[in-house]
Design a protein around this motif. Structure first.
Motif, PDB file in Angstrom:
ATOM      1  N   ALA A  26      82.675 108.406 128.001  1.00 28.39           N
ATOM      2  CA  ALA A  26      82.700 107.448 126.894  1.00 28.39           C
ATOM      3  C   ALA A  26      81.572 107.750 125.924  1.00 28.39           C
ATOM      4  CB  ALA A  26      82.552 106.026 127.427  1.00 28.39           C
ATOM      5  N   VAL A  27      81.830 107.507 124.663  1.00 26.03           N
ATOM      6  CA  VAL A  27      80.800 107.591 123.632  1.00 26.03           C
ATOM      7  C   VAL A  27      80.464 106.163 123.245  1.00 26.03           C
ATOM      8  CG1 VAL A  27      80.220 108.408 121.317  1.00 26.03           C
ATOM      9  CG2 VAL A  27      81.713 109.788 122.790  1.00 26.03           C
ATOM     10  N   SER A  28      79.194 105.798 123.433  1.00 29.41           N
ATOM     11  CA  SER A  28      78.738 104.445 123.126  1.00 29.41           C
ATOM     12  C   SER A  28      77.668 104.489 122.059  1.00 29.41           C
ATOM     13  CB  SER A  28      78.158 103.771 124.383  1.00 29.41           C
ATOM     14  OG  SER A  28      79.152 103.597 125.346  1.00 29.41           O
ATOM     15  N   LEU A  75      84.106 101.403 138.213  1.00 35.76           N
ATOM     16  CA  LEU A  75      84.530 101.520 136.826  1.00 35.76           C
ATOM     17  C   LEU A  75      83.464 100.859 135.956  1.00 35.76           C
ATOM     18  CD1 LEU A  75      86.793 102.444 134.943  1.00 35.76           C
ATOM     19  CD2 LEU A  75      87.865 100.209 135.281  1.00 35.76           C
ATOM     20  N   SER A  76      82.900 101.613 135.027  1.00 33.13           N
ATOM     21  CA  SER A  76      81.787 101.101 134.237  1.00 33.13           C
ATOM     22  C   SER A  76      82.078 101.245 132.749  1.00 33.13           C
ATOM     23  CB  SER A  76      80.514 101.868 134.607  1.00 33.13           C
ATOM     24  OG  SER A  76      79.400 101.340 133.945  1.00 33.13           O
ATOM     25  N   LEU A  77      82.550 100.167 132.160  1.00 36.32           N
ATOM     26  CA  LEU A  77      82.809 100.125 130.726  1.00 36.32           C
ATOM     27  C   LEU A  77      81.854  99.113 130.102  1.00 36.32           C
ATOM     28  CD1 LEU A  77      86.692  99.925 130.871  1.00 36.32           C
ATOM     29  CD2 LEU A  77      85.338 101.922 130.254  1.00 36.32           C
ATOM     30  N   GLY A  78      81.835  99.045 128.812  1.00 39.55           N
ATOM     31  CA  GLY A  78      81.018  98.055 128.126  1.00 39.55           C
ATOM     32  C   GLY A  78      81.488  97.880 126.706  1.00 39.55           C
ATOM     33  N   ARG A  79      80.996  96.831 126.059  1.00 42.75           N
ATOM     34  CA  ARG A  79      81.413  96.552 124.678  1.00 42.75           C
ATOM     35  C   ARG A  79      80.944  97.594 123.690  1.00 42.75           C
ATOM     36  NH1 ARG A  79      79.234  90.686 124.839  1.00 42.75           N
ATOM     37  NH2 ARG A  79      80.065  90.222 126.868  1.00 42.75           N
ATOM     38  N   SER A  80      79.952  98.401 124.091  1.00 43.98           N
ATOM     39  CA  SER A  80      79.419  99.390 123.158  1.00 43.98           C
ATOM     40  C   SER A  80      80.232 100.681 123.130  1.00 43.98           C
ATOM     41  CB  SER A  80      77.965  99.704 123.510  1.00 43.98           C
ATOM     42  OG  SER A  80      77.890 100.288 124.799  1.00 43.98           O
ATOM     43  N   VAL A  81      81.273 100.782 123.981  1.00 44.19           N
ATOM     44  CA  VAL A  81      82.104 101.992 123.982  1.00 44.19           C
ATOM     45  C   VAL A  81      82.854 102.080 122.657  1.00 44.19           C
ATOM     46  CG1 VAL A  81      84.087 103.153 125.031  1.00 44.19           C
ATOM     47  CG2 VAL A  81      82.348 102.105 126.488  1.00 44.19           C
ATOM     48  N   ASN A  82      82.675 103.196 121.976  1.00 43.48           N
ATOM     49  CA  ASN A  82      83.316 103.418 120.689  1.00 43.48           C
ATOM     50  C   ASN A  82      84.599 104.224 120.857  1.00 43.48           C
ATOM     51  OD1 ASN A  82      83.225 103.243 117.732  1.00 43.48           O
ATOM     52  ND2 ASN A  82      83.021 105.459 117.847  1.00 43.48           N
ATOM     53  N   ASN A  83      84.530 105.272 121.636  1.00 44.99           N
ATOM     54  CA  ASN A  83      85.691 106.108 121.888  1.00 44.99           C
ATOM     55  C   ASN A  83      85.423 106.940 123.132  1.00 44.99           C
ATOM     56  OD1 ASN A  83      83.842 107.650 119.990  1.00 44.99           O
ATOM     57  ND2 ASN A  83      85.229 109.274 120.646  1.00 44.99           N
ATOM     58  N   PHE A  84      86.423 107.734 123.529  1.00 39.90           N
ATOM     59  CA  PHE A  84      86.278 108.636 124.660  1.00 39.90           C
ATOM     60  C   PHE A  84      86.251 110.059 124.143  1.00 39.90           C
ATOM     61  CE2 PHE A  84      88.440 104.885 126.493  1.00 39.90           C
ATOM     62  CZ  PHE A  84      87.445 104.508 127.387  1.00 39.90           C
ATOM     63  N   VAL A  85      85.453 110.900 124.787  1.00 47.43           N
ATOM     64  CA  VAL A  85      85.327 112.297 124.370  1.00 47.43           C
ATOM     65  C   VAL A  85      86.707 112.951 124.408  1.00 47.43           C
ATOM     66  CG1 VAL A  85      84.334 114.543 124.979  1.00 47.43           C
ATOM     67  CG2 VAL A  85      82.930 112.475 125.136  1.00 47.43           C
ATOM     68  N   GLY A  86      87.072 113.582 123.301  1.00 52.79           N
ATOM     69  CA  GLY A  86      88.348 114.285 123.208  1.00 52.79           C
ATOM     70  C   GLY A  86      89.488 113.439 122.680  1.00 52.79           C
ATOM     71  N   GLN A  88      90.788 110.444 119.750  1.00 52.48           N
ATOM     72  CA  GLN A  88      90.508 109.757 118.499  1.00 52.48           C
ATOM     73  C   GLN A  88      90.317 108.263 118.757  1.00 52.48           C
ATOM     74  OE1 GLN A  88      90.034 111.247 115.543  1.00 52.48           O
ATOM     75  NE2 GLN A  88      90.283 113.204 116.574  1.00 52.48           N
ATOM     76  N   ARG A  89      89.940 107.543 117.732  1.00 56.15           N
ATOM     77  CA  ARG A  89      89.607 106.120 117.843  1.00 56.15           C
ATOM     78  C   ARG A  89      90.771 105.271 118.387  1.00 56.15           C
ATOM     79  NH1 ARG A  89      85.986 102.382 118.452  1.00 56.15           N
ATOM     80  NH2 ARG A  89      85.977 100.652 117.016  1.00 56.15           N
ATOM     81  N   TYR A  90      91.964 105.395 117.800  1.00 57.32           N
ATOM     82  CA  TYR A  90      93.083 104.537 118.218  1.00 57.32           C
ATOM     83  C   TYR A  90      93.502 104.781 119.665  1.00 57.32           C
ATOM     84  CZ  TYR A  90      97.546 102.170 118.461  1.00 57.32           C
ATOM     85  OH  TYR A  90      98.586 101.361 118.859  1.00 57.32           O
ATOM     86  N   PRO A  91      93.739 106.033 120.085  1.00 55.67           N
ATOM     87  CA  PRO A  91      94.073 106.237 121.503  1.00 55.67           C
ATOM     88  C   PRO A  91      92.943 105.783 122.432  1.00 55.67           C
ATOM     89  CG  PRO A  91      94.544 108.227 120.233  1.00 55.67           C
ATOM     90  CD  PRO A  91      93.833 107.274 119.322  1.00 55.67           C
ATOM     91  N   SER A  92      91.702 105.942 121.986  1.00 57.10           N
ATOM     92  CA  SER A  92      90.567 105.479 122.789  1.00 57.10           C
ATOM     93  C   SER A  92      90.603 103.971 122.968  1.00 57.10           C
ATOM     94  CB  SER A  92      89.241 105.879 122.133  1.00 57.10           C
ATOM     95  OG  SER A  92      89.033 107.271 122.214  1.00 57.10           O
ATOM     96  N   GLN A  93      90.909 103.244 121.885  1.00 56.34           N
ATOM     97  CA  GLN A  93      90.987 101.779 121.970  1.00 56.34           C
ATOM     98  C   GLN A  93      92.070 101.347 122.937  1.00 56.34           C
ATOM     99  OE1 GLN A  93      91.607 100.821 117.826  1.00 56.34           O
ATOM    100  NE2 GLN A  93      89.451 100.289 117.529  1.00 56.34           N
TER     101      GLN A  93
END
Length: 140
Positions: A26-28, A75-86, A88-93
């Motif tokens: 994840a990119v945060s 599983l470790s996610l957070g509100r600061s996750v912007n996207n996933f490496v590889g 784009q923004r919409y598929p990441s969301q």
């Protein structure tokens, strides 16, 4: 308040989604501002009076963390996750929403109605505080 079990959420993932999560980064983005932190002293703030010192830090991190003592996968996610490496923004969301659904699923979440004298102790590495998707489903 609700707590989600990161370990239960990981175990709840279907095998293909778990394999994806195991390899996903994840990119945060985290914002920091020296003038608004509780630890900032007046001496630290004075030279910056009226000047924004905000800095945005970008970090890349795995979304599956391993507990250092138990080896348990979480599983470790957070509100600061912007996207996933590889991705784009919409598929990441969309992927974030799918993964987050396992963290906030009622079967992986404990909700509590607080009463005077109640005390809660939790291991921060294993649990996440979450907003309940269904406030009516509060258990004690």
């Amino acid at each position: 308040m609700a707590w989600s079990s990161r370990a239960a959420a990981y175990l709840d993932l279907p095998d293909p989604l778990g394999m994806l999560a195991d390899n996903l980064l994840a990119v945060s983005f985290v914002a920091s501002d020296l003038t608004t932190t509780e630890r900032a002293t007046d001496a630290n703030k004075r030279p910056w009076c009226g000047v924004s010192t905000g800095t945005i830090y970008e970090t890349t991190h795995p979304i599956v963390r391993v507990h250092p003592e138990t080896g348990e996968r979480m599983l470790s996610l957070g509100r600061s996750v912007n996207n996933f490496v590889g991705l784009q923004r919409y598929p990441s969301q969309r992927l974030f929403e799918r993964l987050q659904s396992y963290l906030i699923a009622p079967r992986n979440t404990l909700c509590w109605n607080w009463k005077s004298g109640d005390v809660a102790i939790w291991i921060i590495a294993r649990l996440s505080r979450t907003l309940s998707a269904n406030p009516a489903a509060v258990t004690e």
